[in-house]
Design a protein around this motif. Structure first.
Motif, PDB file in Angstrom:
ATOM      1  N   LEU A 119      -3.924   9.076 -17.471  1.00 38.96           N
ATOM      2  CA  LEU A 119      -3.012   8.272 -16.651  1.00 38.96           C
ATOM      3  C   LEU A 119      -2.869   6.911 -17.326  1.00 38.96           C
TER       4      LEU A 119
ATOM      5  N   ARG B 150      -0.205   3.292 -18.272  1.00 38.65           N
ATOM      6  CA  ARG B 150       0.965   2.458 -18.005  1.00 38.65           C
ATOM      7  C   ARG B 150       1.661   2.206 -19.334  1.00 38.65           C
TER       8      ARG B 150
ATOM      9  N   TYR C  14       1.453  10.232 -16.529  1.00 36.11           N
ATOM     10  CA  TYR C  14       0.427  11.034 -17.189  1.00 36.11           C
ATOM     11  C   TYR C  14       0.952  11.423 -18.565  1.00 36.11           C
TER      12      TYR C  14
ATOM     13  N   LEU D 145     -11.072  18.140  -6.843  1.00 40.87           N
ATOM     14  CA  LEU D 145     -10.004  18.541  -5.922  1.00 40.87           C
ATOM     15  C   LEU D 145      -9.905  20.056  -5.802  1.00 40.87           C
TER      16      LEU D 145
ATOM     17  N   SER E 204       4.704  10.125  -3.336  1.00 39.32           N
ATOM     18  CA  SER E 204       3.735   9.271  -4.007  1.00 39.32           C
ATOM     19  C   SER E 204       4.094   9.251  -5.487  1.00 39.32           C
ATOM     20  N   PHE E 205       3.803   8.215  -6.249  1.00 41.39           N
ATOM     21  CA  PHE E 205       2.987   7.094  -5.895  1.00 41.39           C
ATOM     22  C   PHE E 205       3.632   5.815  -6.422  1.00 41.39           C
ATOM     23  N   SER E 206       3.472   4.699  -5.815  1.00 40.64           N
ATOM     24  CA  SER E 206       3.807   3.393  -6.384  1.00 40.64           C
ATOM     25  C   SER E 206       3.782   2.255  -5.359  1.00 40.64           C
TER      26      SER E 206
ATOM     27  N   LYS F 129       5.539   1.580  -2.609  1.00 36.61           N
ATOM     28  CA  LYS F 129       6.872   0.988  -2.417  1.00 36.61           C
ATOM     29  C   LYS F 129       7.543   1.576  -1.188  1.00 36.61           C
TER      30      LYS F 129
ATOM     31  N   GLU G 194       6.779   5.488  -0.945  1.00 41.74           N
ATOM     32  CA  GLU G 194       5.960   5.938  -2.081  1.00 41.74           C
ATOM     33  C   GLU G 194       4.535   5.441  -1.843  1.00 41.74           C
TER      34      GLU G 194
ATOM     35  N   SER H 211      -1.238   4.784  -5.384  1.00 46.68           N
ATOM     36  CA  SER H 211      -1.074   4.017  -6.620  1.00 46.68           C
ATOM     37  C   SER H 211      -1.779   4.732  -7.768  1.00 46.68           C
ATOM     38  N   ASP H 212      -1.383   4.347  -8.973  1.00 50.61           N
ATOM     39  CA  ASP H 212      -2.144   4.799 -10.147  1.00 50.61           C
ATOM     40  C   ASP H 212      -3.440   3.999 -10.272  1.00 50.61           C
ATOM     41  N   ALA H 213      -3.469   2.834  -9.642  1.00 50.11           N
ATOM     42  CA  ALA H 213      -4.582   1.892  -9.837  1.00 50.11           C
ATOM     43  C   ALA H 213      -5.623   2.012  -8.724  1.00 50.11           C
TER      44      ALA H 213
ATOM     45  N   GLY I 225      -5.727   7.389  -7.889  1.00 55.22           N
ATOM     46  CA  GLY I 225      -5.521   8.701  -8.495  1.00 55.22           C
ATOM     47  C   GLY I 225      -4.099   9.175  -8.691  1.00 55.22           C
ATOM     48  N   GLY I 226      -3.119   8.310  -8.536  1.00 51.30           N
ATOM     49  CA  GLY I 226      -1.749   8.743  -8.804  1.00 51.30           C
ATOM     50  C   GLY I 226      -1.297   9.832  -7.848  1.00 51.30           C
ATOM     51  N   PHE I 227      -0.836  10.932  -8.397  1.00 48.59           N
ATOM     52  CA  PHE I 227      -0.313  12.013  -7.553  1.00 48.59           C
ATOM     53  C   PHE I 227      -1.415  12.691  -6.737  1.00 48.59           C
ATOM     54  N   GLN I 228      -2.618  12.717  -7.303  1.00 49.99           N
ATOM     55  CA  GLN I 228      -3.666  13.518  -6.669  1.00 49.99           C
ATOM     56  C   GLN I 228      -4.982  12.745  -6.564  1.00 49.99           C
ATOM     57  N   PRO I 229      -5.085  11.925  -5.536  1.00 47.13           N
ATOM     58  CA  PRO I 229      -6.321  11.167  -5.339  1.00 47.13           C
ATOM     59  C   PRO I 229      -7.480  12.094  -4.974  1.00 47.13           C
TER      60      PRO I 229
ATOM     61  N   TYR J 273      -8.387   9.441   0.426  1.00 45.42           N
ATOM     62  CA  TYR J 273      -7.275   9.840   1.294  1.00 45.42           C
ATOM     63  C   TYR J 273      -7.120   8.952   2.534  1.00 45.42           C
TER      64      TYR J 273
END
Lengths: 100, 380
Positions: free
Chosen positions: A3, A5, A42, A74, B228-230, B232, B341, B344-346, B350-354, B359
């Motif tokens: 992941l 930026r 990604y 997960l 998700s994610f951002s 916003k 959205e 977060s990635d930060a 975990g972005g799309f899948q924390p 959660y």
């Protein structure tokens, strides 16, 4: 797949879709300054190399090993029975059929 | 609740709510079965409310949080109303932070819960793309699957359409934009595009027919598509930059075909009435503020809960999205439509899948934002 930026000038960033192995989140785009943007996504190692070739900068957010480790967590959590498709879609033609 | 939920668990959860609160919650199977034969549920929650609000989750398969968050929102809302109690969003401690980061409990007063359930007709499609979610959850190699599971065309092996590019709004984007605009558009006419294939025709996909059909049938007043994610809260338009001066610059006007560039600085801007723009900014800020108000005294919590309120177009234009389409369901620009959205990635999100442990933090943000919109929808 890590992941990351990615940052760079507008024109180059608007062509990120061309990069194989990069799954970026469109809505993560943030303007850093007048002509520089950043997005998160990604990326495979090959995609990172391609981004570098294009003169874009990348910042590692989550390393590939951690992404893989989190996915293990997960998928281990998804130990419950997976959903199975209905055997015959046409058999459920009544829009109210699922009413509880 | 175990995170992340499977498709069956989401559907079973919605069914359980309808069974537990039969006078408040009804579950309906939407008319179009998915390509793999699954049925998609919509639930309606109300006690005599009249303002139709629609929340949707799970359009993108790999974005695992939104369906869970919508299910738990309904559980909390119904339990609170039934008990004539406050709705409490529980406190959460992020133990992965160093030091631990505590988010306090947040409360929606019982009177506000009552106002929501008795004034709003809330409809929720928890998981609009179940085929995609099931595939994404079938193994790590499929984790990044985004589209539905439309079968390949003859002679091809490429599956899937992006449900959030298939709505009937500027769907035919190569006609709509200049060459540069079409190239930048976050969409593709290539069925083998892994992300954003627009499909063979506008609203060709059962998942899109289900949701768009609901928007029209319900005569919606408010709409949120949860992704998700951002971090916003995005309001129309995603197709081009917003402008409030020239009504002739609109997506239906063929005079601009081939000349729109999908930027905020080009000669074309998509028209949005000033009142509608102001309303979206105001409602978006209310949703943002509701999240922030529940962050307590630790400044780190506030920083990690900052949702930006913006037009959907930033760097990449998009066509065929549900939130842009929703805004056009009525001609008078009276519908309030957002894409939320979450996450977060930060910050370990975990972005799309924390991971499951985070959660509750993301869910509370979704709940607080959507409850703020529901309060707005009560009209008080």
């Amino acid at each position: 797949m890590q992941l990351v930026r990615i940052a760079g000038p507008t024109d180059a960033m608007r062509r990120l879709q061309e990069v194989d192995g990069l799954d970026f989140e469109r809505t993560s785009a943030n303007r850093l300054d007048d002509d520089t943007w950043q997005v998160a996504g990604y990326a495979t190692d090959e995609a990172l190399a391609e981004l570098e070739t294009r003169g874009l900068t990348t910042e590692l957010v989550v390393p590939a090993e951690k992404v893989a480790e989190d996915r293990e967590t997960l998928y281990a959590a998804i130990t419950r029975e997976q959903d199975e498709p209905e055997p015959d879609a046409s058999s459920a033609a009544d829009p109210e059929a699922g009413d509880a | 609740m175990a995170y992340p939920s499977t498709v069956r668990e989401i559907e079973d959860g919605l069914g359980a709510l309808a069974a537990a609160y039969p006078s408040l919650c009804t579950r309906t199977s939407l008319p179009n079965a998915t390509h793999e034969g699954r049925r998609v549920s919509s639930v309606r929650v109300t006690n005599g409310g009249s303002t139709p609000v629609l929340f949707v989750g799970g359009a993108h398969a790999r974005e695992w949080v939104p369906p869970d968050a919508l299910l738990t929102l309904l559980q909390r809302l119904l339990a609170a109303y039934d008990d004539e109690a406050d709705l409490v969003v529980p406190a959460f401690t992020d133990t992965a932070s160093n030091p631990d980061l505590a988010y306090p409990a947040a409360t929606i007063a019982a009177d506000d819960v009552k106002r929501i359930v008795e004034n709003v007709q809330l409809h929720v499609v928890g998981c609009s793309n179940p085929d995609g979610r099931a595939f994404s959850q079938s193994g790590p190699l499929n984790a990044m699957w985004r589209k539905n599971r439309r079968p390949p065309n003859p002679g091809s092996t490429c599956r899937g359409v992006d449900p959030n590019r298939n709505n009937d709004i500027a769907w035919d984007y190569e006609r709509y934009y200049s060459r540069a605009g079409a190239a930048a558009n976050s969409a593709s006419t290539d069925p083998c595009d892994f992300q954003v294939y627009v499909g063979p025709a506008a609203e060709s996909e059962p998942e899109v027919k289900n949701v768009a059909g609901l928007m029209r049938d319900l005569d919606i007043a408010y709409f949120v598509d949860v992704h998700s994610f951002s971090r916003k809260l995005l309001y129309p338009w995603g197709m081009d930059g917003n402008q409030t001066r020239d009504e002739l610059q609109n997506y239906k006007n063929p005079d601009w075909d081939g000349r729109r560039d999908g930027t905020t600085r080009g000669p074309y801007g998509e028209y949005i009435p000033a009142a509608a723009l102001d309303r979206h900014v105001r409602v978006g800020q209310a949703m943002r503020d509701a999240i922030l108000a529940a962050t307590g005294t630790d400044r780190r919590a506030r920083v990690r809960s900052e949702y930006a309120v913006e037009p959907s177009l930033a760097l990449y234009p998009t066509t065929g999205t549900s939130s842009d389409y929703a805004f056009t369901v009525k001609d008078d620009a009276s519908i309030t439509s957002f894409t939320l959205e979450c996450g977060s990635d930060a910050d370990g999100e975990g972005g799309f899948q924390p991971v499951p442990a985070i959660y509750p933090k993301i869910e509370r943000e979704v709940h607080l934002a959507l409850l703020a919109m529901l309060l707005e929808a009560t009209g008080d």
